[in-house]
Write a protein that holds these residues in place. Structure first.
Motif, PDB file in Angstrom:
ATOM      1  N   ILE A  43      43.796  47.428 -17.121  1.00  0.00           N
ATOM      2  CA  ILE A  43      43.223  47.037 -17.809  1.00  0.00           C
ATOM      3  C   ILE A  43      43.324  47.525 -19.898  1.00  0.00           C
ATOM      4  O   ILE A  43      43.812  46.469 -20.443  1.00  0.00           O
ATOM      5  CB  ILE A  43      41.540  46.844 -17.839  1.00  0.00           C
ATOM      6  N   GLY A  44      43.199  48.793 -19.616  1.00  0.00           N
ATOM      7  CA  GLY A  44      43.598  49.714 -20.607  1.00  0.00           C
ATOM      8  C   GLY A  44      45.489  50.016 -20.950  1.00  0.00           C
ATOM      9  O   GLY A  44      45.544  50.787 -21.695  1.00  0.00           O
ATOM     10  N   GLY A  45      46.211  49.167 -20.407  1.00  0.00           N
ATOM     11  CA  GLY A  45      47.220  49.576 -20.275  1.00  0.00           C
ATOM     12  C   GLY A  45      48.041  51.098 -19.886  1.00  0.00           C
ATOM     13  O   GLY A  45      48.435  51.685 -19.831  1.00  0.00           O
ATOM     14  N   ALA A  53      45.431  38.244 -25.016  1.00  0.00           N
ATOM     15  CA  ALA A  53      47.265  38.669 -25.769  1.00  0.00           C
ATOM     16  C   ALA A  53      47.461  39.848 -24.674  1.00  0.00           C
ATOM     17  O   ALA A  53      46.135  40.077 -24.585  1.00  0.00           O
ATOM     18  CB  ALA A  53      46.996  38.882 -27.298  1.00  0.00           C
ATOM     19  N   ASP A  54      48.623  39.623 -24.203  1.00  0.00           N
ATOM     20  CA  ASP A  54      49.526  41.257 -23.922  1.00  0.00           C
ATOM     21  C   ASP A  54      48.432  42.536 -23.823  1.00  0.00           C
ATOM     22  O   ASP A  54      48.732  42.114 -25.010  1.00  0.00           O
ATOM     23  CB  ASP A  54      50.536  40.603 -23.750  1.00  0.00           C
ATOM     24  N   VAL A  55      48.547  43.434 -23.157  1.00  0.00           N
ATOM     25  CA  VAL A  55      47.608  44.593 -23.371  1.00  0.00           C
ATOM     26  C   VAL A  55      48.458  45.727 -24.343  1.00  0.00           C
ATOM     27  O   VAL A  55      48.503  46.145 -24.950  1.00  0.00           O
ATOM     28  CB  VAL A  55      47.387  45.424 -22.658  1.00  0.00           C
ATOM     29  N   SER A  86      43.657  51.226 -30.956  1.00  0.00           N
ATOM     30  CA  SER A  86      42.921  50.029 -30.944  1.00  0.00           C
ATOM     31  C   SER A  86      42.290  49.648 -29.461  1.00  0.00           C
ATOM     32  O   SER A  86      41.036  48.974 -29.297  1.00  0.00           O
ATOM     33  CB  SER A  86      43.398  49.086 -32.015  1.00  0.00           C
ATOM     34  N   LEU A  87      42.611  49.643 -28.380  1.00  0.00           N
ATOM     35  CA  LEU A  87      42.771  48.777 -27.524  1.00  0.00           C
ATOM     36  C   LEU A  87      41.952  49.723 -26.890  1.00  0.00           C
ATOM     37  O   LEU A  87      41.039  49.066 -26.399  1.00  0.00           O
ATOM     38  CB  LEU A  87      44.072  48.490 -26.658  1.00  0.00           C
ATOM     39  N   LEU A  88      42.043  50.859 -26.657  1.00  0.00           N
ATOM     40  CA  LEU A  88      40.799  51.686 -26.047  1.00  0.00           C
ATOM     41  C   LEU A  88      39.626  51.709 -26.257  1.00  0.00           C
ATOM     42  O   LEU A  88      38.725  52.303 -25.330  1.00  0.00           O
ATOM     43  CB  LEU A  88      41.825  53.018 -25.443  1.00  0.00           C
ATOM     44  N   GLN A  89      39.790  51.537 -27.731  1.00  0.00           N
ATOM     45  CA  GLN A  89      38.367  51.591 -28.473  1.00  0.00           C
ATOM     46  C   GLN A  89      37.389  50.664 -28.391  1.00  0.00           C
ATOM     47  O   GLN A  89      36.050  50.779 -28.325  1.00  0.00           O
ATOM     48  CB  GLN A  89      38.723  52.050 -29.826  1.00  0.00           C
ATOM     49  N   LYS A  90      38.059  49.718 -27.640  1.00  0.00           N
ATOM     50  CA  LYS A  90      37.455  49.086 -27.142  1.00  0.00           C
ATOM     51  C   LYS A  90      36.784  48.157 -25.644  1.00  0.00           C
ATOM     52  O   LYS A  90      35.659  47.783 -24.719  1.00  0.00           O
ATOM     53  CB  LYS A  90      38.132  47.004 -27.391  1.00  0.00           C
ATOM     54  N   ILE A  91      37.252  49.951 -25.137  1.00  0.00           N
ATOM     55  CA  ILE A  91      36.930  49.844 -23.952  1.00  0.00           C
ATOM     56  C   ILE A  91      36.534  51.568 -23.269  1.00  0.00           C
ATOM     57  O   ILE A  91      36.704  52.452 -24.076  1.00  0.00           O
ATOM     58  CB  ILE A  91      38.450  49.728 -22.679  1.00  0.00           C
ATOM     59  N   ILE A 137      34.187  46.193 -23.636  1.00  0.00           N
ATOM     60  CA  ILE A 137      34.571  45.623 -21.887  1.00  0.00           C
ATOM     61  C   ILE A 137      33.879  47.271 -21.661  1.00  0.00           C
ATOM     62  O   ILE A 137      34.447  48.503 -21.983  1.00  0.00           O
ATOM     63  CB  ILE A 137      36.112  45.887 -21.774  1.00  0.00           C
ATOM     64  N   LEU A 138      33.489  47.097 -20.550  1.00  0.00           N
ATOM     65  CA  LEU A 138      32.514  48.509 -20.042  1.00  0.00           C
ATOM     66  C   LEU A 138      33.231  48.182 -18.494  1.00  0.00           C
ATOM     67  O   LEU A 138      33.264  47.635 -17.606  1.00  0.00           O
ATOM     68  CB  LEU A 138      31.344  48.161 -19.842  1.00  0.00           C
ATOM     69  N   ILE A 139      34.575  49.863 -17.675  1.00  0.00           N
ATOM     70  CA  ILE A 139      34.338  49.782 -16.916  1.00  0.00           C
ATOM     71  C   ILE A 139      33.548  51.167 -16.070  1.00  0.00           C
ATOM     72  O   ILE A 139      34.021  52.032 -16.300  1.00  0.00           O
ATOM     73  CB  ILE A 139      36.074  49.709 -16.656  1.00  0.00           C
TER      74      ILE A 139
END
Length: 571
Positions: free
Chosen positions: A376-378, A392-394, A401-406, A485-487
């Motif tokens: 999910i976090g690439g 959108a594709d990870v 910025s992606l990892l800041q959401k997760i 997103i919380l994993i």
């Protein structure tokens, strides 16, 4: 080592001035035998006391000036070498932090620690010795040969014979030593790996009375390291006796030739003494060169290992697909294979999750649950298929910025030495009120207050907290970020059912409503999720709600019945 030497660019002045001052000091040293010859042939033989005194004072002056230039050269060489080592170490640490999960998987912890410590230290020492002596020693050797020809060309022919032989011996042994030094460092890594395992797993080893077995295992690996070190040592030890033998034979030949020449009146005694001094200088410098060669050989071997990590090519990731969906997270025909694995860990996984939903992922050990959420976090690149976040594709997202959401809570609870506040700040530098809100949501408020509050100490790896307390602090750290997103990857395994249920309820009622992925082997932890994904041997054998899966998915029904049969866990 060519790529690593680029780190010396910041120290151009030091790398030039250090060897330059060494060469000036060497020049003064080459002049000393001529002054000695002058004292013997012109001062002592003629009884010219004034000449002897002037020449003696000149020798003192040459010595003082040589000392000044030598100390100055040492300063510049040390500054360049220490700066080089510091920059390499900083860059290597930063590189390790940036490595992808798949790349990190290809190294052991002990291998990375060895590269950061012993390997970089060897490179630093190699650079220091190279700047100080690797130019000075050949300069002295060649300079002594040239100066010998100015004294007596016929006697100096022995220098022409000796120097190539010595060079062949030194560089031949150097070429043979490089691969052996690499093997020694590899065996050292194995010893460090066993040591690390035994220190971290000391309680388990003692609980199973495995001390003798581990001692035997360590001794075996240490014996292998010892045997390789002896092999390298024996090869390197050949240098000194071989060079001494060659030089001493050359000195004997030189003295014999010089005696004949003196007897014939072609040269004087002082010339023979000067030739002897030049040959002795060559001997001393070649011994230094041997030491330098051994250190540089080891540095070159270590540099290959460091560069293997430092200049590792960027991992080839899938080209971002031009796809857009309304889902928060979606998997489209995703197949994932770890580097070097014979079989994929995930096969053709497809599902979609809307914003604010809770997804439960359940399955047996090794079924692919953790691999799935890591995509999910690439953190890994799938072999086939597309993973999308926010439509959108990870890999089309900026990684940071992606990892800041997760926010990700891994299976192993990792806390850092400091305070509770320091550990929570990893999520975000939030206010005290927000920190306490996160602690309440993770059911950690009570024991943190008992420990002394936000500034209560946390020992390395959180040793002063229980397993369940560590897990709740890790969940609180994730909640502080207020992620989209919380994993939660099996992050409640050490909690009792009541605490697990209370924490899940608190997370469900969070005001920022994250999309939650709960990985668990407990049916009770995921049975109320909006969607449940049942994993078995890398395949999604069931996707749906709890009641649907009990009817239609045999794997889920088997897990449920094993846990909720008479005497099993309660809701």
């Amino acid at each position: 080592m060519k790529n690593s030497l680029a780190y010396l660019k910041k120290y151009k002045k030091e790398t030039v001035l250090g060897p330059l001052f060494k060469l000036i000091e060497a020049t003064f040293e080459l002049l000393v035998p001529l002054v000695v010859a002058s004292i013997i042939d012109e001062g002592i033989s003629r009884g010219d006391r004034a000449l002897v005194i002037r020449s003696s004072l000149l020798m003192v002056l040459l010595g003082v000036m040589g000392l000044f230039f030598a100390v100055t050269a040492q300063y510049f060489c040390a500054k360049a070498a220490v700066g080089f080592g510091t920059d390499i170490r900083n860059s290597l640490f930063a590189k390790i932090q940036s490595l992808s999960y798949s790349r990190i998987d290809s190294y052991t912890t002990s291998a990375l620690i060895a590269r950061l410590s012993t390997d970089v230290n060897s490179m630093q020492n190699g650079v220091n010795l190279f700047l100080r002596l690797f130019l000075r020693s050949p300069f002295i050797v060649i300079g002594a040969a040239v100066m010998a020809f100015t004294v007596d060309a016929q006697s100096a022919l022995w220098f022409v014979i000796v120097i190539p032989i010595l060079s062949a011996v030194i560089f031949g042994i150097m070429l043979l030593s490089v691969p052996l030094h690499k093997k020694v460092q590899g065996k050292l890594e194995n010893v460090l790996g066993i040591t690390e395992e035994n220190i971290s797993g000391a309680r388990v080893i003692r609980a199973f009375a495995g001390e003798e077995r581990e001692i035997s295992r360590f001794e075996d690996e240490n014996s292998l390291l010892n045997s390789f070190q002896k092999k390298v040592g024996r090869l390197s030890a050949l240098m000194n006796p071989l060079t001494y033998v060659i030089i001493n034979f050359a000195i004997i030949a030189l003295l014999w030739t010089g005696a004949v020449r003196v007897d014939s009146g072609a040269i004087q005694v002082g010339a023979v003494v000067a030739l002897f001094n030049y040959m002795s200088q060559i001997l001393v410098e070649l011994i230094k060169l041997v030491t330098v060669t051994v250190s540089i050989t080891k540095a070159v071997a270590c540099s290959h290992r460091v560069e293997d990590v430092l200049f590792a090519p960027a991992e080839q990731k899938n080209t971002p697909a031009d796809i857009h969906t309304q889902d928060k997270v979606s998997f489209c025909n995703v197949t994932m294979r770890y580097t070097g694995a014979a079989e994929p860990s995930l096969y053709d996984i497809s599902f979609s999750v809307r914003e604010g939903e809770t997804v439960g992922i359940i399955g047996g050990t090794g079924s692919g649950k953790t691999t799935l959420v890591n995509l999910i976090g690439g953190l890994y690149s799938p072999e086939r298929g597309i993973v999308c976040v926010d439509g959108a594709d990870v890999f089309s997202h900026d990684s940071d910025s992606l990892l800041q959401k997760i926010a990700y809570v891994p299976q192993k609870s990792v806390l850092f030495k400091g305070t509770v506040r320091d550990n929570l700040y990893w999520g975000r530098r939030a206010t005290d009120e927000e920190l306490w809100e996160a602690l309440r949501a993770s059911c950690a408020e009570e024991f943190v207050l008992e420990k002394g509050g936000l500034d209560s100490p946390v020992e390395q790896n959180g040793r002063n907290f229980s397993g369940g307390q560590r897990q709740r602090l890790c969940v609180a750290r994730a909640l502080v970020r207020k992620p989209e997103i919380l994993i939660l990857d099996d992050s409640s395994s050490a909690l009792d059912f009541a605490t697990d249920r209370a924490m899940r309820k608190a997370i469900k009622n969070l005001p920022f409503s994250p999309t939650v992925f709960i990985v668990s082997q407990r049916t009770s932890s995921i049975m109320h999720a909006d969607t449940i994904i049942v994993m078995d041997d890398g395949r999604a054998v069931g996707i749906g709600k709890h009641d649907e899966l009990l009817k239609d998915c045999a794997v889920y029904r088997e897990i449920y019945n094993s846990q909720f049969k008479k005497g099993g866990e309660a809701k």
